[in-house]
Write an enzyme that holds these catalytic residues in place. Structure first.
Site: not given
Ligand code: CAA
Length: 285
Positions: A120, A141, A153, A191
């Site tokens: 990342s 990424h 990315e 990031n």
């Molecule tokens: N694996 C697979 N599917 C998942 C999951 C997981 N760990 N967590 C949630 N899901 C799926 C659910 O099954 C659901 O699917 P549908 O749309 O088909 O129904 C969907 O995601 C939404 O899940 P929930 O309803 O349970 O929960 P939510 O609506 O609160 O969503 C979330 C959870 C997807 C994590 C959402 O909160 C979100 O998008 N958050 C932001 C995540 C983000 O910004 N990620 C990037 C982080 S930075 C990074 O990764 C890189 C870095 O370099 C730091």
């Protein structure tokens, strides 16, 4: 080159997610880690996430079984590297460890193989320089949760060839992701923008400008972010956030990237977020 066999190194949150999406989209996957215990934990997560998809009706039982059947587990990186078209490294953000891994895979992978890193923030140019095939090295990424987030990315190191980029872009599209092309630079795009926002939210909290919940509510309801920045920091891991802020600060040399003292203090205390049970919020395991 047509990618058929993929090795994913590291079965943690990112690694098992990456193995999951490759296998679900028809690639043969070797998932590699240092112990059987880690691999078992990784596969448990993949099963749970596939179950989520079958319950929702977005994946058939048959496709679930076929996905799992395409994943082989191994603790022998050299053997897996030998039979791979692409290797995606997804271990901890530890430069020394990544260097060792890239030397091992470079020594064992066939000449056509592409060596990718899910880093990342670590420089792809620097990782590529530890190999004898910098033209075949690229950043790939992914975002957490990998089966859900649509972005990949693709980071071009100084020597990454157009051919390598095109093959990896096509692979990302085959995974039903949207690739973006980024030149190697601290924090890439994601990031470079995300972490200063999270860091600023931590400054706001430390300065008593608003409560934790109100800061997160502003970004959720005012900007339609799915999670507020403090909840997202916990989700990513406060140690990861701090390490990325340090990369931005050191790499870009501008004090606007200085990590918030409260972030440093929380990491020193072991309050690393969701994985530790405590960060800005508390979590039950
Ligand atoms: N694996 C697979 N599917 C998942 C999951 C997981 N760990 N967590 C949630 N899901 C799926 C659910 O099954 C659901 O699917 P549908 O749309 O088909 O129904 C969907 O995601 C939404 O899940 P929930 O309803 O349970 O929960 P939510 O609506 O609160 O969503 C979330 C959870 C997807 C994590 C959402 O909160 C979100 O998008 N958050 C932001 C995540 C983000 O910004 N990620 C990037 C982080 S930075 C990074 O990764 C890189 C870095 O370099 C730091």
């Amino acid at each position: 080159m047509n990618i058929k066999i993929v090795t994913v190194i590291g079965s943690g949150t990112m690694g098992n997610g990456i193995a999951h999406v490759f296998a679900q989209n028809g690639f043969s996957v070797n998932l590699v880690d240092v112990s059987k215990e880690f691999l078992d934990r990784g596969v448990k997560n993949i099963r749970a996430n596939l179950d989520r998809q079958t319950k929702k009706g977005t994946l058939t039982e048959e496709a679930r079984g076929a996905t799992l059947a395409r994943i082989e587990l191994s603790t022998d990186l050299a053997v897996c590297a030998k039979k791979s078209d692409i290797i995606v490294e997804a271990v901890n953000e530890n430069t020394v460890l990544k260097r060792e891994i890239f030397q091992t895979i470079d020594a064992n992978a066939p000449p056509h193989a592409i060596l990718a890193s899910n880093t990342s923030s670590i420089s792809i140019t620097e990782i590529a320089a530890t190999t004898k095939r910098p033209a075949n090295v690229i950043g790939m990424h992914f975002f957490n949760p990998v089966p859900v987030m649509k972005l990949v990315e693709l980071i071009r190191g100084i020597a990454t060839s157009d051919e390598t980029f095109a093959i990896v872009r096509d692979a990302a599209i085959a995974l039903e992701k949207t690739p973006v092309e980024v030149r190697d630079s601290p924090g890439f795009i994601s990031n470079r923008i995300l972490m200063p926002m999270i860091n600023e939210a931590i400054f706001c909290l430390a300065e008593g400008i608003a409560s934790r919940d109100d800061i997160d509510t502003v970004m959720k309801l005012g900007m339609a972010h799915p999670m507020g920045p403090l909840a997202l920091a916990d989700f990513i891991g406060l140690d990861v956030c701090l390490s990325i802020m340090n990369v931005l600060h050191d790499g870009l040399g501008d004090d606007k990237y200085r990590p918030a003292p409260l972030l440093k203090k929380m990491v020193a205390a072991g309050y690393l977020g969701k994985k530790a049970g405590k960060g800005f919020y508390e979590y039950q395991s």
